[in-house]
Structure formats: C-alpha cells, structure tokens
Design an enzyme around this catalytic site. Structure first.
Site, PDB file in Angstrom:
ATOM      1  N   PRO A   2       0.840  -1.180   0.000  1.00  0.00           N
ATOM      2  CA  PRO A   2       0.000   0.000   0.000  1.00  0.00           C
ATOM      3  C   PRO A   2       0.882   1.238   0.000  1.00  0.00           C
ATOM      4  O   PRO A   2       1.594   1.506   0.958  1.00  0.00           O
ATOM      5  CB  PRO A   2      -0.805  -0.113   1.303  1.00  0.00           C
ATOM      6  CG  PRO A   2      -0.563  -1.482   1.806  1.00  0.00           C
ATOM      7  CD  PRO A   2       0.761  -1.881   1.301  1.00  0.00           C
ATOM      8  N   GLU A   3       0.854   1.936  -1.105  1.00  0.00           N
ATOM      9  CA  GLU A   3       1.565   3.201  -1.216  1.00  0.00           C
ATOM     10  C   GLU A   3       0.514   4.302  -1.241  1.00  0.00           C
ATOM     11  O   GLU A   3      -0.659   4.036  -0.986  1.00  0.00           O
ATOM     12  CB  GLU A   3       2.429   3.212  -2.486  1.00  0.00           C
ATOM     13  CG  GLU A   3       3.385   2.013  -2.577  1.00  0.00           C
ATOM     14  CD  GLU A   3       4.258   2.014  -3.810  1.00  0.00           C
ATOM     15  OE1 GLU A   3       4.546   3.106  -4.330  1.00  0.00           O
ATOM     16  OE2 GLU A   3       4.645   0.937  -4.270  1.00  0.00           O
ATOM     17  N   ARG A 112       1.010 -10.693   6.921  1.00  0.00           N
ATOM     18  CA  ARG A 112       2.394 -10.763   7.406  1.00  0.00           C
ATOM     19  C   ARG A 112       2.610  -9.972   8.692  1.00  0.00           C
ATOM     20  O   ARG A 112       3.671 -10.094   9.320  1.00  0.00           O
ATOM     21  CB  ARG A 112       3.355 -10.279   6.309  1.00  0.00           C
ATOM     22  CG  ARG A 112       3.385 -11.235   5.128  1.00  0.00           C
ATOM     23  CD  ARG A 112       4.174 -10.673   3.969  1.00  0.00           C
ATOM     24  NE  ARG A 112       5.601 -10.652   4.221  1.00  0.00           N
ATOM     25  CZ  ARG A 112       6.486 -10.143   3.372  1.00  0.00           C
ATOM     26  NH1 ARG A 112       6.079  -9.605   2.239  1.00  0.00           N
ATOM     27  NH2 ARG A 112       7.761 -10.171   3.654  1.00  0.00           N
TER      28      ARG A 112
END
Length: 279
Positions: A2-3, A112
């Site tokens: 996610p940028e 993660r």
DNA sequence: AGTGTATCCTGCAGGC
DNA sequence: TGCCTGCAGGATACAC
C-alpha cells in the site's frame, strides 16, 4: 504494497461513511500489530467517536474524540476494511476489529503483520507527521523546492524516493514507474539531476500517482480497497514487475536490478545508466 | 551520509 | 505430491 494511491483510495472510501460514528467495541486478535498493550489500546479507542479519516503519506489517520489519533500503517499486506455484516465477507488474518455502533466493523487484517496501529495524542502525532517529507501531490511542493531537496543527497534516486523523510507516500512501485516515465535511471544520484530532469521526474511522479488513484491503486496480490475490491492499476504498469517484457515506449526488454535489498525495474534504453565511477 | 544486511512474518510460484 | 528456494507493496536497527 500500500503506497500513496492505495491508502488514498481507502481513505476516500471511508471518509464519507465513517466520521461521526462511535467505536463501541474493540477486539484485538493479533497484539503484535499494536505498539502498546492490547488492554491499553482497547481502553483508548472504546467509546471514542471517529471525527475524521485522512491520509498522511502511507498512513491512514483517524482522529478520535478526546483528541487522540489512531494511525494505521498497512505495511506490506495490511487491509483496512469496512465490513457490513451480510454484505461483504470478512477477510482472513483479522488482527483488530473495531465495532461501530451501526453494526458495521472497521477491520484491520494483515497476513504478514508488518503493519502497525498506533495510538497517539494530537501533539505526538503532530511531531511524527512533521518528520515526514512533503506530500508529492501537495501544493507546497513545487519544481524548485523539489530540486532543492534532491540537491542535498547523494543517494540513488530510487532510495531517495522511498525515504519517507524526503517525500511522504512513495513506495517501490510508483518510484520505479515515475523513474521509467521520466527516463531516468534508478541508480542516478539525487544530486545529479539538473533542474529540467528534476522537473520531469516530479511531473512523472505526480502523473503516475494521480492515474493510480483514479484506478483505485495497484493490486499485486494482497491490497484491497476498504470495500474489499482489487485495485485496477496493474495493467497500466510500464516497468514494475515486467522483467523481460517489452518496454511500452521502445520495445526493449525491461530489466530487473537489485540494490538496497530491493528490486528495481527499468528500461536500459529509455533510462540510460549513470557512469559507474570506477573507470 | 550512505550502503548492505538483517529482522519482523506468511504465502505463493517455480524448479526439481 | 512434496520439498526447497526465492520473492513480495514497508519500516527500522545494526555495523561499517
């Protein structure tokens, strides 16, 4: 993953429906996504009303009543979803579930668990936010200011772009895409750009970020919007993840290189390599 | 001030 | 089918 465009997409989806609603219950399934003990977190958010949902860099910023701020950094695989019971299915790997008084849930899921939820006071968050660089799409950053910032660093451009204290919100995908579009090699040092090149890079960066926001972000694998949809920008990537495939501009194969422990994708024709300095 | 390396984790693709 | 290796959007800490 996610940028900036992915986080912006999530924020735009949450902003119309979430502010004004109260958190009635907080459940923590994976305490390691928090920076504080779970019971402290639960006490901090339960009963609070969400005042606003905004973005700063790659962070989702939820201002709560009592002037506390819940900041969500999604890491690599984090998802922030508005779950409407019976409407959309819940994801796996739910780490935190914030029940809203309407019956909906704001879920944080993260395979993660590199993402973090941090509870700040308004002052603390102000300090943290000031440590981040300017917003690439913000008005305060003009070509001149951008060039000035670049001139101070000998770091390779890709590393420079990824460093959140220089610019807030750029990650590996859009750094590679912007450099490709601008025709600048990722290993060029930041200070080596002349004013024309830095202007071109800023323009390319803004163009790719805007286009990606329009497409609701890039889903490589894990990213989902707040409603659980995939982003639509993947087919528009020109360099990132396209090793061996033809450069859309010149047709020569895209090359993958690795430095600073991360892949960079580039066209060796459109993005000429800098001098190595060893000869 | 930089870089390389490692860490935190899980899951998936590809080679054999 | 299974085992192994490598790889992944991020952030940070370490030694050099």
């Amino acid at each position: 993953m996610p940028e900036l465009p992915e986080v912006e997409t999530i924020v735009r989806q949450l902003a119309p429906s979430v502010p004004g609603r109260r958190i009635v219950k907080a459940r923590v399934f994976r305490p390691d996504v928090l920076r504080e003990p779970p019971d402290h977190f639960r006490r901090g958010v339960t009963g609070a009303t969400i005042r606003s949902v905004t973005r700063r860099g790659k962070n989702v910023v939820l201002v709560l009543s009592h002037s506390s701020v819940l900041v969500v950094n999604l890491g690599m695989t984090g998802r922030l979803l508005l779950l409407r019971p019976g409407v959309n299915a819940g994801p796996s790997h739910v780490a935190v579930d914030l029940s809203l008084e309407s019956g909906d849930s704001l879920l944080y899921a993260d395979t993660r668990r590199f993402g973090r939820l941090t509870l700040y006071s308004a002052e603390e968050w102000g300090r943290e936010s000031r440590r981040l660089g300017p917003e690439p799409l913000g008005k305060s950053l003009d070509a001149e200011a951008f060039h000035q910032r670049l001139r101070g660093s000998k770091a390779p451009l890709r590393s420079w772009l990824l460093d959140q204290k220089h610019l807030a919100g750029v990650g590996n995908i859009y750094a590679c895409e912007a450099l490709h579009q601008a025709g600048i090699h990722p290993l060029r040092t930041a200070s080596s750009l002349d004013s024309r090149e830095s202007e071109r890079l800023l323009r390319s960066l803004r163009r790719v970020l805007r286009k990606a926001i329009e497409a609701r972000g890039t889903t490589l694998r894990d990213y989902r919007t707040a409603s659980g949809e995939e982003g639509g920008f993947l087919p528009f990537l020109q360099a990132y993840g396209r090793e061996g495939k033809p450069c859309p501009r010149c047709g020569s194969p895209i090359v993958r290189i690795v430095f600073s422990n991360r892949s960079a994708f580039l066209c060796p024709i459109c993005q000429p390599a800098p001098p190595t300095g060893t000869e």
